[in-house]
Design a protein around this motif. Structure first.
Motif, mmCIF file in Angstrom:
data_model
loop_
_atom_site.group_PDB
_atom_site.id
_atom_site.type_symbol
_atom_site.label_atom_id
_atom_site.label_comp_id
_atom_site.label_asym_id
_atom_site.label_seq_id
_atom_site.Cartn_x
_atom_site.Cartn_y
_atom_site.Cartn_z
ATOM 1 N N GLY A 102 0.803 -1.216 0.000
ATOM 2 C CA GLY A 102 0.000 0.000 0.000
ATOM 3 C C GLY A 102 0.836 1.265 0.000
ATOM 4 N N ASN A 103 0.139 2.389 0.019
ATOM 5 C CA ASN A 103 0.770 3.708 0.073
ATOM 6 C C ASN A 103 0.567 4.273 1.476
ATOM 7 O OD1 ASN A 103 1.639 6.337 -0.187
ATOM 8 N ND2 ASN A 103 0.581 6.722 -2.116
ATOM 9 N N PRO A 104 1.628 4.604 2.195
ATOM 10 C CA PRO A 104 1.453 5.094 3.567
ATOM 11 C C PRO A 104 0.750 6.439 3.654
ATOM 12 C CG PRO A 104 3.725 5.354 2.860
ATOM 13 C CD PRO A 104 3.047 4.553 1.805
ATOM 14 N N LEU A 105 0.688 7.177 2.547
ATOM 15 C CA LEU A 105 0.041 8.492 2.554
ATOM 16 C C LEU A 105 -1.369 8.447 1.991
ATOM 17 C CD1 LEU A 105 3.052 10.699 1.353
ATOM 18 C CD2 LEU A 105 2.316 10.184 3.701
ATOM 19 N N GLN A 106 -1.818 7.271 1.577
ATOM 20 C CA GLN A 106 -3.172 7.127 1.040
ATOM 21 C C GLN A 106 -4.124 6.781 2.184
ATOM 22 O OE1 GLN A 106 -3.487 4.249 -2.068
ATOM 23 N NE2 GLN A 106 -5.685 4.567 -2.390
ATOM 24 N N CYS A 107 -5.070 7.665 2.460
ATOM 25 C CA CYS A 107 -5.949 7.524 3.621
ATOM 26 C C CYS A 107 -7.419 7.587 3.198
ATOM 27 C CB CYS A 107 -5.674 8.628 4.654
ATOM 28 S SG CYS A 107 -3.933 8.736 5.154
ATOM 29 N N ASP A 108 -8.271 7.021 4.016
ATOM 30 C CA ASP A 108 -9.716 7.020 3.800
ATOM 31 C C ASP A 108 -10.376 7.370 5.126
ATOM 32 O OD1 ASP A 108 -12.340 6.678 3.130
ATOM 33 O OD2 ASP A 108 -12.158 4.553 2.579
ATOM 34 N N LEU A 109 -10.883 8.605 5.229
ATOM 35 C CA LEU A 109 -11.470 9.053 6.485
ATOM 36 C C LEU A 109 -12.649 8.197 6.927
ATOM 37 C CD1 LEU A 109 -11.339 12.951 6.180
ATOM 38 C CD2 LEU A 109 -10.070 11.497 7.773
ATOM 39 N N CYS A 161 -5.503 6.076 7.546
ATOM 40 C CA CYS A 161 -4.335 5.487 6.878
ATOM 41 C C CYS A 161 -4.067 4.097 7.453
ATOM 42 C CB CYS A 161 -3.104 6.367 7.077
ATOM 43 S SG CYS A 161 -3.302 8.060 6.484
ATOM 44 N N ASP A 162 -3.548 3.225 6.619
ATOM 45 C CA ASP A 162 -3.256 1.858 7.035
ATOM 46 C C ASP A 162 -2.084 1.859 8.018
ATOM 47 O OD1 ASP A 162 -3.291 -0.905 7.171
ATOM 48 O OD2 ASP A 162 -1.936 -1.132 5.467
ATOM 49 N N VAL A 163 -2.308 1.393 9.232
ATOM 50 C CA VAL A 163 -1.266 1.401 10.265
ATOM 51 C C VAL A 163 -0.135 0.455 9.902
ATOM 52 C CG1 VAL A 163 -0.783 0.935 12.699
ATOM 53 C CG2 VAL A 163 -2.911 2.066 12.043
ATOM 54 N N TYR A 164 -0.456 -0.687 9.306
ATOM 55 C CA TYR A 164 0.577 -1.647 8.924
ATOM 56 C C TYR A 164 1.545 -1.033 7.909
ATOM 57 C CZ TYR A 164 2.732 -5.652 6.614
ATOM 58 O OH TYR A 164 3.632 -6.529 6.065
ATOM 59 N N THR A 165 1.010 -0.398 6.896
ATOM 60 C CA THR A 165 1.865 0.209 5.871
ATOM 61 C C THR A 165 2.726 1.318 6.449
ATOM 62 O OG1 THR A 165 0.197 -0.304 4.193
ATOM 63 C CG2 THR A 165 1.861 1.319 3.611
ATOM 64 N N PRO A 201 -9.436 -7.690 6.856
ATOM 65 C CA PRO A 201 -8.687 -8.445 5.854
ATOM 66 C C PRO A 201 -7.877 -7.515 4.957
ATOM 67 C CG PRO A 201 -10.911 -9.300 6.044
ATOM 68 C CD PRO A 201 -10.867 -8.052 6.873
ATOM 69 N N GLY A 202 -6.603 -7.770 4.846
ATOM 70 C CA GLY A 202 -5.715 -6.919 4.069
ATOM 71 C C GLY A 202 -5.146 -5.753 4.844
ATOM 72 N N HIS A 203 -5.666 -5.507 6.045
ATOM 73 C CA HIS A 203 -5.195 -4.409 6.894
ATOM 74 C C HIS A 203 -5.070 -4.945 8.328
ATOM 75 C CE1 HIS A 203 -6.122 -1.672 3.544
ATOM 76 N NE2 HIS A 203 -7.278 -2.344 3.447
ATOM 77 N N PRO A 204 -4.041 -5.738 8.599
ATOM 78 C CA PRO A 204 -3.973 -6.450 9.889
ATOM 79 C C PRO A 204 -3.819 -5.544 11.098
ATOM 80 C CG PRO A 204 -1.919 -6.684 8.665
ATOM 81 C CD PRO A 204 -2.894 -6.045 7.731
ATOM 82 N N PHE A 205 -3.268 -4.341 10.920
ATOM 83 C CA PHE A 205 -3.061 -3.447 12.061
ATOM 84 C C PHE A 205 -4.160 -2.399 12.199
ATOM 85 C CE2 PHE A 205 1.863 -3.985 12.017
ATOM 86 C CZ PHE A 205 1.693 -5.336 12.279
#
Length: 329
Positions: A90-97, A117-121, A106-110
């Protein structure tokens, strides 16, 4: 096989014109070697060969589980720092409010942070920043401190006294307070201001270690013999003193690397270190602290990664210290 008796006349007669300095160099190298193997009873060395301090230390490190475990962790951190896309697509700067503060999916374990933003990424990409700051700051501190401290310890005199007073001044500056003052006026979003600040306040520690180690090494008999036989200061410093004085600097620098990573995270947490859009564990910890009750996963994962990283470098430094410390031999 018993060693032949020492024959001073034969040794002295072997020194011809132009060979006096080389004899002193050979004496210095001989003192670093232990015929018949290491002093810890690790068994005899190969016939005709003797292990030096460094080869004996490497022999011990390879059998130290602390070194192996910390080395594997650090190797993994370096690999994901260079190629984070290997384990995080993923992109660490790509976020979805719309997914802000949500837990594991699923796909975002953290889970997701307060901005969606995805914590894992972000945790994976944060390793690049921490390793970069730690390695670059350690190299700068070790280089600057070793040169200044080594020269002061070797030549002494007014330069040594001046360096001692300068280091006293720097030791009197609180690190966090100095960071708040120094970095608060800098608006750059790169890692270089933080690295420069760490080098600025970190070199006195290495300088004192290098100074003391050089003072001890230059008093050895083989250095005094080289001086008496006409060896230049450059030759004595590079060929005799430095190889026998660098071990404490390596140990302290290795342990300090983990401390510098922790310092970067602390300064970023306080808002004066790295700044967005840079991805940093300290920035993520600062952003997650207001939501620790409702979404503890935002804080636990970057904090855990930071703790494991710092612990790995400290364990590595401890293992290197045990291998190079002559008092344990």
């Amino acid at each position: 096989m018993p060693e032949p008796p020492y024959e001073p006349d034969a040794t002295i007669s072997a020194v011809g014109a132009g060979g006096a300095t080389d004899l002193a160099m050979e004496e210095g190298e001989t003192l670093e070697q232990r015929p018949g193997g290491g002093p810890r009873g690790t068994g005899p060395a190969e016939p005709g060969r003797a292990r030096s301090l460094w080869s004996d230390a490497w022999h011990d490190l390879r059998r130290n589980p602390v070194f192996i475990i910390s080395g594997l962790v650090i190797t993994f951190l370096v690999v994901i720092s260079l190629w984070p896309s290997l384990i995080a697509s993923g992109n660490p700067l790509q976020c979805d409010l719309g997914k802000a503060q949500e837990g594991s999916q699923p796909g975002h374990p953290f889970g997701f942070d307060g901005q969606g933003c995805d914590v894992y990424t972000r945790t994976v990409y944060g390793a690049r920043t921490s390793v970069t700051v730690g390695v670059c700051a350690t190299l700068g501190v070790a280089l600057l401190g070793s040169v200044l401290g080594g020269l002061a310890g070797f030549f002494g005199g007014g330069w040594d006294a001046l360096l001692s007073r300068i280091t006293d001044v720097f030791f009197g500056i609180p690190v966090v307070l100095g960071g708040l003052v120094f970095l608060s006026v800098i608006t750059s979003t790169t890692v270089w201001p933080v690295i420069g600040f760490i080098v600025l306040l970190g070199w006195p520690q290495i300088a004192r270690i290098a100074r003391g180690s050089v003072i001890t090494a230059k008093q050895n008999d083989y250095v005094q013999a080289a001086r008496a036989l006409g060896a230049s200061n450059a030759r004595m410093l590079l060929r005799h003193v430095t190889p026998n004085a660098i071990a404490p600097v390596i140990v302290v620098a290795t342990i300090a690397l983990g401390t510098y990573i922790s310092l970067e995270a602390t300064l970023s947490y306080l808002g004066v270190g790295l700044k967005p859009p840079t991805v940093s564990w300290g920035i993520d910890l600062s952003a997650a602290s207001p939501y620790v009750r409702n979404a503890p996963h935002m804080l636990l994962w970057p904090a855990g990664a930071l703790a494991i990283t710092v612990l790995a470098f400290i364990m590595l430094g401890d293992a290197v210290r045990d291998a190079l410390d002559p008092k344990l031999r």
